[in-house]
Scaffold this motif. Structure first.
Motif, PDB file in Angstrom:
ATOM      1  N   ILE A   1       1.137  -1.038  -0.071  1.00  0.00           N
ATOM      2  CA  ILE A   1      -0.083  -0.070  -0.135  1.00  0.00           C
ATOM      3  C   ILE A   1       0.865   1.325   0.081  1.00  0.00           C
ATOM      4  N   LEU A   2       1.976   1.296   0.782  1.00  0.00           N
ATOM      5  CA  LEU A   2       2.602   2.514   1.101  1.00  0.00           C
ATOM      6  C   LEU A   2       3.400   2.626  -0.138  1.00  0.00           C
ATOM      7  N   TYR A   3       4.175   1.589  -0.600  1.00  0.00           N
ATOM      8  CA  TYR A   3       4.822   1.829  -2.085  1.00  0.00           C
ATOM      9  C   TYR A   3       4.032   2.184  -3.324  1.00  0.00           C
ATOM     10  N   GLY A   4       2.687   1.653  -3.282  1.00  0.00           N
ATOM     11  CA  GLY A   4       1.901   1.824  -4.285  1.00  0.00           C
ATOM     12  C   GLY A   4       1.549   3.402  -4.335  1.00  0.00           C
ATOM     13  N   ALA A   5       1.261   4.000  -3.057  1.00  0.00           N
ATOM     14  CA  ALA A   5       0.911   5.443  -2.794  1.00  0.00           C
ATOM     15  C   ALA A   5       2.104   6.360  -3.115  1.00  0.00           C
ATOM     16  N   PHE A   6       3.249   5.700  -2.765  1.00  0.00           N
ATOM     17  CA  PHE A   6       4.430   6.680  -3.415  1.00  0.00           C
ATOM     18  C   PHE A   6       4.451   6.387  -4.894  1.00  0.00           C
ATOM     19  N   ALA A   7       4.378   5.497  -5.593  1.00  0.00           N
ATOM     20  CA  ALA A   7       4.377   5.596  -6.893  1.00  0.00           C
ATOM     21  C   ALA A   7       3.320   6.357  -7.478  1.00  0.00           C
ATOM     22  N   ILE A   8       2.159   6.302  -7.014  1.00  0.00           N
ATOM     23  CA  ILE A   8       1.042   7.195  -7.583  1.00  0.00           C
ATOM     24  C   ILE A   8       1.442   8.658  -7.328  1.00  0.00           C
ATOM     25  N   THR A   9       1.979   9.017  -6.234  1.00  0.00           N
ATOM     26  CA  THR A   9       2.217  10.331  -5.824  1.00  0.00           C
ATOM     27  C   THR A   9       3.452  10.801  -6.910  1.00  0.00           C
ATOM     28  N   CYS A  10       4.506  10.007  -7.316  1.00  0.00           N
ATOM     29  CA  CYS A  10       5.390  10.275  -8.309  1.00  0.00           C
ATOM     30  C   CYS A  10       4.617  10.540  -9.797  1.00  0.00           C
ATOM     31  N   PHE A  11       3.739   9.910 -10.181  1.00  0.00           N
ATOM     32  CA  PHE A  11       3.122  10.193 -11.303  1.00  0.00           C
ATOM     33  C   PHE A  11       2.516  11.321 -11.151  1.00  0.00           C
ATOM     34  N   VAL A  12       1.653  11.744 -10.232  1.00  0.00           N
ATOM     35  CA  VAL A  12       1.040  12.831  -9.983  1.00  0.00           C
ATOM     36  C   VAL A  12       2.199  14.270  -9.978  1.00  0.00           C
ATOM     37  N   PHE A  13       3.161  14.010  -9.315  1.00  0.00           N
ATOM     38  CA  PHE A  13       4.064  14.906  -9.386  1.00  0.00           C
ATOM     39  C   PHE A  13       4.924  15.220 -11.009  1.00  0.00           C
ATOM     40  N   ALA A  14       4.876  14.063 -11.556  1.00  0.00           N
ATOM     41  CA  ALA A  14       5.226  14.051 -12.887  1.00  0.00           C
ATOM     42  C   ALA A  14       4.507  14.957 -13.794  1.00  0.00           C
ATOM     43  N   ALA A  15       3.034  14.689 -13.563  1.00  0.00           N
ATOM     44  CA  ALA A  15       2.152  15.562 -14.414  1.00  0.00           C
ATOM     45  C   ALA A  15       2.114  17.189 -13.936  1.00  0.00           C
ATOM     46  N   LEU A  16       2.366  17.378 -12.639  1.00  0.00           N
ATOM     47  CA  LEU A  16       2.425  18.720 -12.168  1.00  0.00           C
ATOM     48  C   LEU A  16       3.735  19.267 -12.647  1.00  0.00           C
ATOM     49  N   SER A  17       4.812  18.492 -12.740  1.00  0.00           N
ATOM     50  CA  SER A  17       6.119  18.919 -13.148  1.00  0.00           C
ATOM     51  C   SER A  17       6.026  19.443 -14.665  1.00  0.00           C
TER      52      SER A  17
END
Length: 232
Positions: free
Chosen positions: A62-78
């Motif tokens: 769950i934790l690593y999945g949340a981090f992965a999703i967060t990274c993709f969100v940050f990629a879109a924001l970047s």
């Protein structure tokens, strides 16, 4: 990038006091050391929590999945910030340190400089000023985690999640932070030896779009690496 602006402002503000370069360099190094110690301490604490999470498989997934999703969100924001930077709208970017936190950092730096002015004339005053500078580095680093933590925490989770890297996780953590403060040290040297704050700001502004594009790529790579850990 969040940390560059702070060290530039710090050294430039100190330079207004017309201190000798040697003193500026020592006080600046104390600040950079404070940054290194703060991030290393936060990293060690985060790694301890991540190690505990890894013992419970479902929690780790769950934790690593949340981090992965967060990274993709940050990629879109970047990428969104990249388009804004291309148009010169740097103040409208999403992934930046909030103005309120930036103001807190600047107030802290002004206070440190003012207190340094008052105590350097006393015995051991310069040593005390270096201590204040070190404490400011600690404070500023914790405030800047709102920005720098976007990369830091996913990177730590990746290190802890790889068995081959986990055994030497502390070494990789210290290496990460040594590389993190190396550009700050270089900026410190350049600022102490005459490069103005305006020159640095122009450089950062000219390269803002490239930086945001590089950050987007980094977030995508981190997200994929974390996602493969979850699927594995």
């Amino acid at each position: 990038p969040c940390a560059f602006a702070t060290i530039i402002f710090f050294v430039s503000y100190l330079a207004l006091s017309q201190r000798p370069r040697r003193e500026l360099l020592i006080v600046g190094l104390a600040f950079v050391l404070g940054v290194f110690v703060a991030y290393s301490s936060v990293g060690l604490g985060a790694m301890s929590l991540l190690r505990l999470a890894n013992r419970v498989r479902i929690l780790a997934q769950i934790l690593y999945g949340a981090f992965a999703i967060t990274c993709f969100v940050f990629a879109a924001l970047s990428l969104y910030d990249y388009t804004l930077a291309r148009r010169g709208k740097l103040q409208d970017m999403k992934l930046r340190l909030p103005d309120q936190l930036r103001d807190r950092i600047k107030r802290r730096i002004r206070t440190t400089s003012s207190q340094g002015e008052q105590i350097t004339s006393s015995p051991f005053g310069f040593l005390a000023f270096s201590g204040l500078s070190f404490a400011s580095g600690l404070f500023v680093s914790l405030v800047e985690l709102a920005c720098t933590g976007q990369v830091y925490l996913p990177t730590l989770s990746f290190i802890v999640g790889i068995p081959e890297m986990r055994a030497r996780a502390t070494f990789y953590l210290l290496l990460y932070n040594a590389i993190f403060v190396l550009p700050l040290f270089i900026v410190l040297l350049l600022a102490v030896y005459g490069i103005s704050q305006a020159s640095f700001q122009r450089f950062l502004s000219r390269n803002a779009a490239r930086t945001k594009l590089a950050m987007a790529i980094l977030f995508v790579v981190l997200g994929i690496l974390l996602l493969t850990q979850v699927l594995a």
